[in-house]
Design an enzyme around this catalytic site. Structure first.
Site, mmCIF file in Angstrom:
data_model
loop_
_atom_site.group_PDB
_atom_site.id
_atom_site.type_symbol
_atom_site.label_atom_id
_atom_site.label_comp_id
_atom_site.label_asym_id
_atom_site.label_seq_id
_atom_site.Cartn_x
_atom_site.Cartn_y
_atom_site.Cartn_z
ATOM 1 N N LYS A 190 0.857 -1.344 -0.095
ATOM 2 C CA LYS A 190 0.027 0.073 0.053
ATOM 3 C C LYS A 190 0.915 1.157 0.059
ATOM 4 O O LYS A 190 1.512 1.669 1.151
ATOM 5 C CB LYS A 190 -0.984 0.021 1.288
ATOM 6 C CG LYS A 190 -2.021 0.784 1.121
ATOM 7 C CD LYS A 190 -2.188 2.233 0.670
ATOM 8 C CE LYS A 190 -1.932 2.857 1.928
ATOM 9 N NZ LYS A 190 -1.788 4.436 1.583
ATOM 10 N N GLU A 266 9.503 1.010 11.042
ATOM 11 C CA GLU A 266 10.294 2.041 11.041
ATOM 12 C C GLU A 266 9.668 3.577 11.207
ATOM 13 O O GLU A 266 8.823 3.730 10.371
ATOM 14 C CB GLU A 266 11.301 2.067 9.778
ATOM 15 C CG GLU A 266 12.134 0.692 9.558
ATOM 16 C CD GLU A 266 12.876 0.897 8.345
ATOM 17 O OE1 GLU A 266 12.692 1.718 7.584
ATOM 18 O OE2 GLU A 266 13.525 -0.093 8.075
ATOM 19 N N CYS A 300 13.490 10.755 7.636
ATOM 20 C CA CYS A 300 13.292 10.305 9.153
ATOM 21 C C CYS A 300 14.786 10.632 10.115
ATOM 22 O O CYS A 300 14.564 10.556 11.188
ATOM 23 C CB CYS A 300 12.685 8.923 9.179
ATOM 24 S SG CYS A 300 13.906 7.782 8.516
ATOM 25 N N GLU A 402 8.519 15.568 16.361
ATOM 26 C CA GLU A 402 8.958 15.655 14.811
ATOM 27 C C GLU A 402 8.452 16.462 14.139
ATOM 28 O O GLU A 402 7.096 16.404 13.671
ATOM 29 C CB GLU A 402 9.074 14.186 14.513
ATOM 30 C CG GLU A 402 9.479 13.877 13.142
ATOM 31 C CD GLU A 402 9.334 12.580 12.462
ATOM 32 O OE1 GLU A 402 8.165 12.162 12.463
ATOM 33 O OE2 GLU A 402 10.062 11.883 11.960
#
Ligand code: NAD
Ligand code: 6OD
Length: 498
Positions: A190, A266, A300, A402
Site C-alpha cells: 500500500k 520504522e 526520518c 518531529e
C-alpha cells in the site's frame, strides 16, 4: 464502480494509477482520488482506490502464489528474478525518475542519485544476501553418547503487508519488497496516497522480469477506513512491515494484535547532531546542511536538533545560515534547484504551524521561518523556507516533536556529558550524528547515544547490509542485510539423533 481487469498486456494503460493485482492493472471498487503536484498544485492524474473486495483479492492472489510456481522456485531462480527486476528499474530509469519527481517535487539531481538507483540496488543486494545466507548448526552431546546435530532452515513467512510513506517512495518500498521476495514471500503493497506512481510502475517491471502473477501486488488508498487499515486488518496477511509516523504504527499494532501477527516498524525520529569544537568545520557544516535540509527536511534520519560546543557555536551557526540561504528552491526540472517543496499543502500547514509555534515559544529566527515567494503557478505549491532557530529550551515543542520539514534548532553545550544527556533526552531513538576529529571521543560516545543508527563525521552513508531501525518511539525490529531475513523468514530447527 465494479472492479474490472484491464487488458493483460502487462503495461499500465494510462497515467492514472490503477491497482496491480494478480499481475494485472485493475480499477478498484473505491472512489478515484486526485494526485496533485506539490510544486504547483496541478493535477497529475487520478488514483484508483482499492475497496475491501480488492484487498480480499490481492491477499488471496498473494496466498495462491505462495503455493504455485513462485513457491516452487529454487533460491537461484529467485536471485535471477530479483536481478532482472533491478535491471528493469535501471532500464526504465527516466520513467521512474519522472514519476518520482512528479509525485514528490524533489530535485531530479537528488532522485537520480539516491531514490531510483537505490530502488534498483535494493533488489541486487538482497539477491546477493539470500544467495549467500548461511544457517545455524549445533552438534550436541546426548546421554547415550551418540550425539545429535541441529540445523536451522529458513522458510518464507507468507503474505507480507507493506505499508509505505511518501518521503522516499521507491527507495523505502523496495527496501522491504526486495528482501521479502528474496526470502520467498509474496507482498501486498500500500503506497502512500501522496506518491502512488513508482510502486505502480514497478508492476510493469515485475511482469517484464517474469515474476509470477500474485507475487507483487499494489493496492491504492488512504490509511484509516481505507486500503491501509483494510490491509493491516486482513487476517490473510501474515506479517506487516511499516514505515511512517509513530501514531500510525500504534494503530497498525492494534490491528496486528488480532492473530498475533509480527510487525516491523520504522517510525519517526527527533535526531540529534553533536558538533564538537575539534571537528572539521567545513565537513560538519556541509553534513549538517544535508542532514537538516535534504529532501526538504523530510527524512526520518534528519537532524532537527543540533548541539554545538560553545567555542564553535557562533561560527558554526553563521556558516549554517549562509548555507541555508544559498539553497536554491525550485521545481524538479530546474537543474539549479537544490530544495523542492514539502509533499503537500496539508504538510505545509503542519510545518508552518511549528514555524509559528517556534516564534511563540520565543525562538530567535536565524533564517527563514515563512513561505518563500515562488514564481508563477509555483505559488500554489507546498513551499516553505529552510529555517534555523536558536534560543529555545530543550523542553520546547519544537525541540521535542518531529516536524519533518527543512528546519533545525541549534544550541550550545559545554561538556561531553551534557551533550550526551541532551541528545538522549527524547522519546525517539532513530539516528545520531557526531562531528569530531577526536576518534577516542567518537568511540566513547557512539555506544552511549540512544539511537539505532550512529554516524561519525558523515550522514546517510548507508551500507545496506547493516542493521537499520530505531529505539523507543522510533520503531520495532531491525531491517537490513541478514536482519531483514530475520523478519521475512520463519526459522525452524531440525534436530537429528545420530
Ligand atoms: P504516515 O504514517 O502518515 O503514513 C504512512 C503510510 O501509512 C501511508 O501509506 C498511509 O496511508 C498509511 N496509513 C496511515 N494510517 C494508517 C492506518 N491507520 N492503518 C494502516 N495504514 C495507515 O507517514 P507519512 O506521513 O507517510 O511519513 C512521514 C513519517 O514517516 C514521519 O514520521 C517519518 O519520520 C516517518 N518515516 C520513518 C522512516 C524510518 O525509517 N524510521 C522512514 C521514512 C519515514
Ligand atoms: O536508507 C534506508 O534504508 C532507509 N530506511 C532510510 C530511511 C529514511 C527515512 O526517511
Amino acid at each position: 464502480m465494479a472492479s474490472q481487469a484491464s487488458a493483460k498486456t502487462g503495461q499500465c494503460p494510462h497515467p492514472d494509477r490503477l491497482n496491480f493485482i494478480g499481475g494485472s492493472f485493475v480499477e478498484g471498487s473505491g472512489a478515484r482520488f486526485e494526485n496533485r503536484s506539490p510544486v504547483d498544485g496541478s493535477l497529475l492524474g487520478m488514483v484508483s482506490e482499492a475497496g475491501s473486495d480488492d484487498i480480499d483479492r490481492a491477499v488471496a492472489t498473494a496466498r495462491a502464489a505462495l503455493g504455485g510456481e513462485w513457491g516452487r522456485l529454487e533460491i537461484n531462480d529467485r536471485v535471477e528474478i530479483l536481478t532482472r527486476i533491478a535491471d528493469g528499474i535501471a532500464a526504465r530509469f527516466d520513467e521512474f525518475l519522472d514519476a518520482e519527481t512528479a509525485d514528490t517535487g524533489k530535485p531530479r539531481t537528488l532522485a537520480s542519485n539516491i531514490d531510483i538507483p537505490r530502488g534498483a540496488a535494493n533488489f541486487r543486494i538482497f539477491a546477493d544476501i539470500i544467495k549467500n545466507a548461511g544457517s545455524e548448526f549445533f552438534a550436541m552431546a546426548t546421554p547415550d553418547r551418540t550425539g545429535a546435530i541441529n540445523y536451522a532452515v529458513r522458510n518464507p513467512k507468507g503474505v507480507i503487508g507493506v505499508i509505505c510513506p511518501w518521503n522516499l517512495p521507491l527507495l523505502l518500498m523496495t527496501w522491504k519488497v526486495a528482501p521479502a521476495l528474496a526470502a520467498g514471500n509474496t507482498v501486498v503493497v500500500k503506497p502512500s496516497e501522496e506518491t502512488p506512481s513508482t510502486a505502480t510502475l514497478l508492476g510493469e517491471v515485475v511482469n517484464e522480469a517474469g515474476v509470477p502473477p500474485g507475487v507483487y501486488n499494489v493496492v491504492h488508498g488512504f490509511g484509516p477506513g481505507s486500503a491501509g487499515q483494510l490491509l493491516t486488518r486482513h487476517k490473510g496477511v501474515d506479517a506487516i512491515t511499516f514505515t511512517g509516523e509513530t501514531v500510525t504504527g500504534e494503530a497498525i499494532m492494534r490491528e496486528a494484535a488480532a492473530g498475533v501477527r509480527d510487525v516491523s516498524f520504522e517510525l519517526g525520529g527527533k535526531n540529534a547532531s553533536l558538533v564538537f569544537a575539534d571537528c572539521d568545520l567545513d565537513k560538519a557544516v556541509e553534513g549538517t546542511l544535508r542532514s537538516a535540509f535534504a529532501n526538504c527536511g523530510q527524512v526520518c534520519l534528519g537532524t532537527e536538533r543540533i548541539y554545538v560546543e560553545r567555542p564553535m557555536f557562533d561560527e558554526f551557526t553563521a556558516r549554517l545560515r549562509q548555507g541555508a540561504q544559498a539553497l536554491k528552491l525550485g521545481g524538479p526540472n530546474d537543474a539549479a534547484s537544490t530544495m523542492g517543496p514539502l509533499i503537500s499543502r496539508t504538510h505545509q500547514e503542519k510545518v508552518l504551524g511549528y514555524y509559528a509555534l517556534a516564534a511563540q515559544e520565543g525562538a530567535t529566527v536565524v533564517t527563514g521561518g515563512g513561505v518563500p515567494e515562488m514564481a508563477g503557478a509555483m505559488n500554489q505549491g507546498a513551499w516553505v523556507e529552510p529555517t534555523i532557530w536558536t534560543g529555545l529550551d530543550d523542553d520546547s515543542a519544537v525541540n521535542r516533536e518531529e516536524i519533518f520539514g527543512p528546519c533545525c534548532h541549534v544550541s550550545p553545550f559545554d561538556s561531553e556529558d551534557e551533550a550526551l544527556a541532551r541528545a538522549n533526552d527524547t522519546d525517539y531513538g532513530l539516528a545520531g550524528v557526531i562531528w569530531t576529529e577526536n576518534l577516542s571521543r567518537a568511540h566513547r560516545l557512539a555506544p552511549k547515544l540512544r539511537a539505532g543508527i550512529i554516524w561519525i563525521n558523515c550522514w546517510f552513508l548507508r551500507d545496506l547490509r547493516t542493521p537499520f531501525g530505531g529505539i523507543g518511539k522510533s520503531g520495532i525490529g531491525r531491517e537490513g542485510g541478514l536482519h531483514s531475513l530475520e523478519f521475512y523468514t520463519e526459522m525452524s530447527n531440525v534436530c537429528i539423533k545420530l
